[in-house]
Design an enzyme around this catalytic site. Structure first.
Site, PDB file in Angstrom:
ATOM      1  N   PHE A 155       0.812  -1.227   0.000  1.00  0.00           N
ATOM      2  CA  PHE A 155       0.000   0.000   0.000  1.00  0.00           C
ATOM      3  C   PHE A 155       0.841   1.271   0.000  1.00  0.00           C
ATOM      4  O   PHE A 155       0.408   2.313  -0.479  1.00  0.00           O
ATOM      5  CB  PHE A 155      -0.932   0.015   1.235  1.00  0.00           C
ATOM      6  CG  PHE A 155      -0.279   0.514   2.500  1.00  0.00           C
ATOM      7  CD1 PHE A 155      -0.151   1.872   2.746  1.00  0.00           C
ATOM      8  CD2 PHE A 155       0.248  -0.374   3.446  1.00  0.00           C
ATOM      9  CE1 PHE A 155       0.475   2.339   3.897  1.00  0.00           C
ATOM     10  CE2 PHE A 155       0.867   0.092   4.588  1.00  0.00           C
ATOM     11  CZ  PHE A 155       0.986   1.452   4.811  1.00  0.00           C
ATOM     12  N   LYS A 179      -0.918  -7.311  -9.241  1.00  0.00           N
ATOM     13  CA  LYS A 179      -1.917  -7.404  -8.158  1.00  0.00           C
ATOM     14  C   LYS A 179      -1.596  -6.253  -7.203  1.00  0.00           C
ATOM     15  O   LYS A 179      -0.712  -6.355  -6.357  1.00  0.00           O
ATOM     16  CB  LYS A 179      -1.773  -8.774  -7.466  1.00  0.00           C
ATOM     17  CG  LYS A 179      -3.043  -9.305  -6.846  1.00  0.00           C
ATOM     18  CD  LYS A 179      -3.652  -8.416  -5.799  1.00  0.00           C
ATOM     19  CE  LYS A 179      -2.934  -8.444  -4.481  1.00  0.00           C
ATOM     20  NZ  LYS A 179      -3.385  -7.391  -3.527  1.00  0.00           N
ATOM     21  N   SER A 232       5.015  -6.960   3.603  1.00  0.00           N
ATOM     22  CA  SER A 232       5.479  -7.334   4.946  1.00  0.00           C
ATOM     23  C   SER A 232       6.249  -8.655   4.896  1.00  0.00           C
ATOM     24  O   SER A 232       6.052  -9.476   3.990  1.00  0.00           O
ATOM     25  CB  SER A 232       4.279  -7.479   5.877  1.00  0.00           C
ATOM     26  OG  SER A 232       3.450  -8.527   5.408  1.00  0.00           O
ATOM     27  N   CYS A 287       9.781   1.325   3.943  1.00  0.00           N
ATOM     28  CA  CYS A 287      10.682   0.258   4.382  1.00  0.00           C
ATOM     29  C   CYS A 287      12.102   0.757   4.574  1.00  0.00           C
ATOM     30  O   CYS A 287      12.948   0.027   5.061  1.00  0.00           O
ATOM     31  CB  CYS A 287      10.662  -0.875   3.372  1.00  0.00           C
ATOM     32  SG  CYS A 287      11.300  -0.349   1.779  1.00  0.00           S
ATOM     33  N   GLU A 382       8.727  -4.289  13.708  1.00  0.00           N
ATOM     34  CA  GLU A 382       8.477  -3.231  12.726  1.00  0.00           C
ATOM     35  C   GLU A 382       7.157  -2.549  13.093  1.00  0.00           C
ATOM     36  O   GLU A 382       6.102  -3.190  13.075  1.00  0.00           O
ATOM     37  CB  GLU A 382       8.374  -3.800  11.301  1.00  0.00           C
ATOM     38  CG  GLU A 382       8.157  -2.679  10.292  1.00  0.00           C
ATOM     39  CD  GLU A 382       7.990  -3.157   8.847  1.00  0.00           C
ATOM     40  OE1 GLU A 382       7.323  -4.181   8.623  1.00  0.00           O
ATOM     41  OE2 GLU A 382       8.526  -2.492   7.949  1.00  0.00           O
TER      42      GLU A 382
HETATM   43  P1  NAD Z   1       1.262  -6.595   3.115  1.00  0.00           P
HETATM   44  O1  NAD Z   1       2.255  -7.677   3.231  1.00  0.00           O
HETATM   45  O2  NAD Z   1       0.129  -6.568   4.063  1.00  0.00           O
HETATM   46  O3  NAD Z   1       0.623  -6.571   1.646  1.00  0.00           O
HETATM   47  C1  NAD Z   1       1.442  -6.620   0.492  1.00  0.00           C
HETATM   48  C2  NAD Z   1       0.643  -7.228  -0.651  1.00  0.00           C
HETATM   49  O4  NAD Z   1       0.274  -8.574  -0.331  1.00  0.00           O
HETATM   50  C3  NAD Z   1      -0.652  -6.502  -0.960  1.00  0.00           C
HETATM   51  O5  NAD Z   1      -0.855  -6.513  -2.350  1.00  0.00           O
HETATM   52  C4  NAD Z   1      -1.707  -7.331  -0.245  1.00  0.00           C
HETATM   53  O6  NAD Z   1      -2.966  -7.209  -0.861  1.00  0.00           O
HETATM   54  C5  NAD Z   1      -1.143  -8.748  -0.383  1.00  0.00           C
HETATM   55  N1  NAD Z   1      -1.497  -9.640   0.729  1.00  0.00           N
HETATM   56  C6  NAD Z   1      -1.809  -9.299   2.002  1.00  0.00           C
HETATM   57  N2  NAD Z   1      -2.008 -10.414   2.749  1.00  0.00           N
HETATM   58  C7  NAD Z   1      -1.811 -11.482   1.932  1.00  0.00           C
HETATM   59  C8  NAD Z   1      -1.855 -12.902   2.111  1.00  0.00           C
HETATM   60  N3  NAD Z   1      -2.145 -13.447   3.287  1.00  0.00           N
HETATM   61  N4  NAD Z   1      -1.586 -13.699   1.049  1.00  0.00           N
HETATM   62  C9  NAD Z   1      -1.275 -13.158  -0.145  1.00  0.00           C
HETATM   63  N5  NAD Z   1      -1.221 -11.811  -0.387  1.00  0.00           N
HETATM   64  C10 NAD Z   1      -1.480 -10.981   0.640  1.00  0.00           C
HETATM   65  O7  NAD Z   1       2.107  -5.208   3.200  1.00  0.00           O
HETATM   66  P2  NAD Z   1       1.540  -3.729   3.247  1.00  0.00           P
HETATM   67  O8  NAD Z   1       0.920  -3.497   4.578  1.00  0.00           O
HETATM   68  O9  NAD Z   1       0.755  -3.448   2.032  1.00  0.00           O
HETATM   69  O10 NAD Z   1       2.904  -2.899   3.121  1.00  0.00           O
HETATM   70  C11 NAD Z   1       3.708  -2.567   4.218  1.00  0.00           C
HETATM   71  C12 NAD Z   1       4.831  -3.548   4.376  1.00  0.00           C
HETATM   72  O11 NAD Z   1       5.593  -3.616   3.179  1.00  0.00           O
HETATM   73  C13 NAD Z   1       5.842  -3.144   5.453  1.00  0.00           C
HETATM   74  O12 NAD Z   1       6.219  -4.281   6.169  1.00  0.00           O
HETATM   75  C14 NAD Z   1       7.008  -2.577   4.666  1.00  0.00           C
HETATM   76  O13 NAD Z   1       8.253  -2.640   5.331  1.00  0.00           O
HETATM   77  C15 NAD Z   1       6.981  -3.450   3.459  1.00  0.00           C
HETATM   78  N6  NAD Z   1       7.653  -2.848   2.318  1.00  0.00           N
HETATM   79  C16 NAD Z   1       8.851  -3.371   1.957  1.00  0.00           C
HETATM   80  C17 NAD Z   1       9.556  -2.812   0.906  1.00  0.00           C
HETATM   81  C18 NAD Z   1      10.900  -3.343   0.520  1.00  0.00           C
HETATM   82  O14 NAD Z   1      11.417  -2.931  -0.500  1.00  0.00           O
HETATM   83  N7  NAD Z   1      11.494  -4.265   1.264  1.00  0.00           N
HETATM   84  C19 NAD Z   1       9.008  -1.730   0.196  1.00  0.00           C
HETATM   85  C20 NAD Z   1       7.757  -1.246   0.572  1.00  0.00           C
HETATM   86  C21 NAD Z   1       7.082  -1.819   1.645  1.00  0.00           C
END
Ligand code: NAD
Length: 491
Positions: A155, A179, A232, A287, A382
């Site tokens: 997001f 997605k 995440s 992140c 985190e």
């Molecule tokens: P999230 O893991 O909740 O969601 C990421 C994606 O996965 C979304 O498209 C979501 O719809 C999908 N998703 C959620 N739950 C799922 C499941 N159980 N099975 C399959 N798909 C699922 O992450 P978020 O809250 O959208 O983003 C924040 C997180 O992303 C933080 O932990 C942040 O550190 C991380 N992040 C990492 C980087 C990096 O480069 N390492 C960059 C940006 C964000």
């Protein structure tokens, strides 16, 4: 500056074979974190729609890969011009669906444009090579696309993170299935429409909003050849394990808990601005945000500067909102817990009032916790909000030892005036990206982005020159046209 809320609601549907169609598995309302107002809806595809989309993508990819890279790059060049033309409009939309300030939204899109410019330049890199390896025998390598690739995005960067992979993968001749985050799907409509207007053939880009069911169906589908994930650590691990169990190539970037080492000889201005902006930028929802400050020796004057700058930020104008109410509650309870465990709250964002006319939004002010204990929750978990945990250290060795205990390894920075001490940190820090006097050490293309440990599952990098091997295959061709008088193992 606050972004403008859209005048009419935005509908984020499924882009299948070049057509926007309503997903058949239900609709999700999208509310702005600024004030809770309904700004749009997304619709999730049915299994049958996913099947149709992937078959169309596979067919489109074959034609797309036949085009010379020069032709593919021309479309990406048009895409760049459209994004620049519509920069402000897209930035307003992405900011008000993710809670960012307008400037932050724009900065994210500009960062995405840097990757796009790199992707346009891939045509000028040495993608193929040929050598005479024996008399009359040549060996050649050719870079070939993988086919249809899937990317699942988070997001917090609704345009920048997808722009890490869309341009590079399609420049290489792949078809791209996106997605977007279930929390911020609206920006995907603008990005996809820009690509359609740029001349991208139907099916080369597919957009399928939704949640875990859509992700699972896509990962399991035999048409999907490779998977990129950013989000995440919990979900990164799920996606990585599911994809690799099926023998697929997966690169899954996870969460972070970035440590900054502050030494007493640091430039006070550089460290005051760099550290404060790192933990408050995007309201800590990135992140690469500073999360733990390892304060070495007496750096109280430096900390006062960090605190003063963070305290001066006006919610809504200088710092944005938090993605959900549940996340605000999580941040509040994490601060309460740290306080109970002995941390001193020297800047308390729980008390910062929400901006006028945005009382129903998701707000919390910058927070600094001093004297946090190593290994406590405020050190290791985190939080993903504007919270900085300070751990006091007697020397650099102790700071490096604490950093090394982190489960994550995205970024680590040091603020110092000593080249020798900075050099030691760049060598010893357990992180994929290290900064010297830089609060957010994001590398710029052609350097690749990526962490280590629980911040990344899989081998290789998702952007930059090192991503080319992940998003393509290298085929080796050995050729002989004439019978030679002398024979060898290649006869
Ligand atoms: P999230 O893991 O909740 O969601 C990421 C994606 O996965 C979304 O498209 C979501 O719809 C999908 N998703 C959620 N739950 C799922 C499941 N159980 N099975 C399959 N798909 C699922 O992450 P978020 O809250 O959208 O983003 C924040 C997180 O992303 C933080 O932990 C942040 O550190 C991380 N992040 C990492 C980087 C990096 O480069 N390492 C960059 C940006 C964000």
């Amino acid at each position: 500056m606050r972004a403008n809320l859209p005048k009419t609601q935005v509908q984020a549907n499924c882009l299948i074979a070049g057509q926007w169609v309503m997903g058949e598995s239900g609709q999700t309302p999208i509310h702005s974190p600024y004030n809770g107002s309904l700004i749009g809806q997304s619709s999730e595809p049915s299994s049958a729609q996913i099947e149709t989309a992937l078959v169309a993508a596979a067919s489109a990819q074959k034609e797309w890969a036949r085009l010379p890279i020069k032709e593919r790059s021309k479309i990406l060049f048009n895409f760049r011009n459209i994004l620049i033309r519509d920069l402000d409009e897209i930035s307003h939309l992405k900011s008000c669906e993710s809670g960012k300030t307008f400037e932050e939204g724009k900065a994210g899109l500009l960062k995405g444009l840097e990757v796009l410019e790199f992707a346009i330049s891939i045509q000028n890199l040495d993608l193929n090579g040929k050598l005479e390896v024996s008399r009359g025998v040549t060996c050649e390598y050719r870079r070939e696309p993988l086919g249809v690739v899937l990317n699942i995005t988070p997001f917090n960067f609704p345009a920048m993170v997808p722009m890490w992979t869309i341009p590079i993968t399609i420049a290489l001749g792949n078809a791209y299935v996106w997605k977007p985050s279930d929390k911020t799907p609206l920006t995907s409509v603008r990005i996809a429409n820009a690509l359609i207007d740029a001349g991208l053939p139907p099916g080369v880009l597919t957009v399928l909003p939704g949640g875990s069911k859509t992700v699972e169906t896509l990962i399991d589908h035999p048409i999907i050849q490779a998977i990129g994930f950013v989000g995440s650590t919990k979900v990164a691990r799920i996606v990585y394990e599911r994809g690799t169990r099926l023998g697929k190539r997966v690169l899954a970037l996870g969460g972070a808990k970035n440590h900054i080492i502050l030494l007493p000889d640091a430039n006070p201005e550089l460290s005051g601005i760099g550290i404060s902006d790192s933990f408050t930028g995007c309201a800590g929802q990135r992140c690469m945000a500073a999360s733990v400050l390892l304060a070495v020796g007496n750096v109280d004057a430096h900390i006062e500067r960090i605190k003063a700058r963070a305290h001066s930020l006006k919610l809504g104008d200088d710092m944005g909102a938090i993605i959900t109410k549940a996340q605000v509650e999580f941040l509040r309870s994490s601060i309460d817990r740290a306080e109970r465990e002995g941390a001193k709250v020297i800047l308390d964002g729980r008390k910062t009032p929400a901006p006028a006319e945005m009382q129903s939004g998701n707000w919390i002010g910058p927070t600094i916790l001093d004297h946090v204990k190593p290994g406590s929750d405020a050190h290791t978990t985190e939080l993903f909000g504007p919270v900085l945990s300070i751990i006091r250290c007697k020397d650099l060795s102790e700071a490096l030892a604490i950093q090394a205990t982190s489960a994550y390894g995205n970024a680590c920075s040091v603020f110092t005036s000593s080249g020798a001490l900075a050099d030691r940190v760049t060598r010893e820090a357990k992180a994929g990206m290290v900064g010297v006097n830089v609060g957010v050490p994001v590398p710029r293309e052609p350097f690749s982005f990526g962490g280590v440990r629980a911040s990344k599952f899989g081998h290789g990098d998702i952007t930059g020159v090192h991503s080319l091997d992940f998003w393509s295959d290298v085929k080796k061709i050995t050729t002989k046209w004439e019978v030679q008088s002398d024979s060898n193992w290649m006869s």
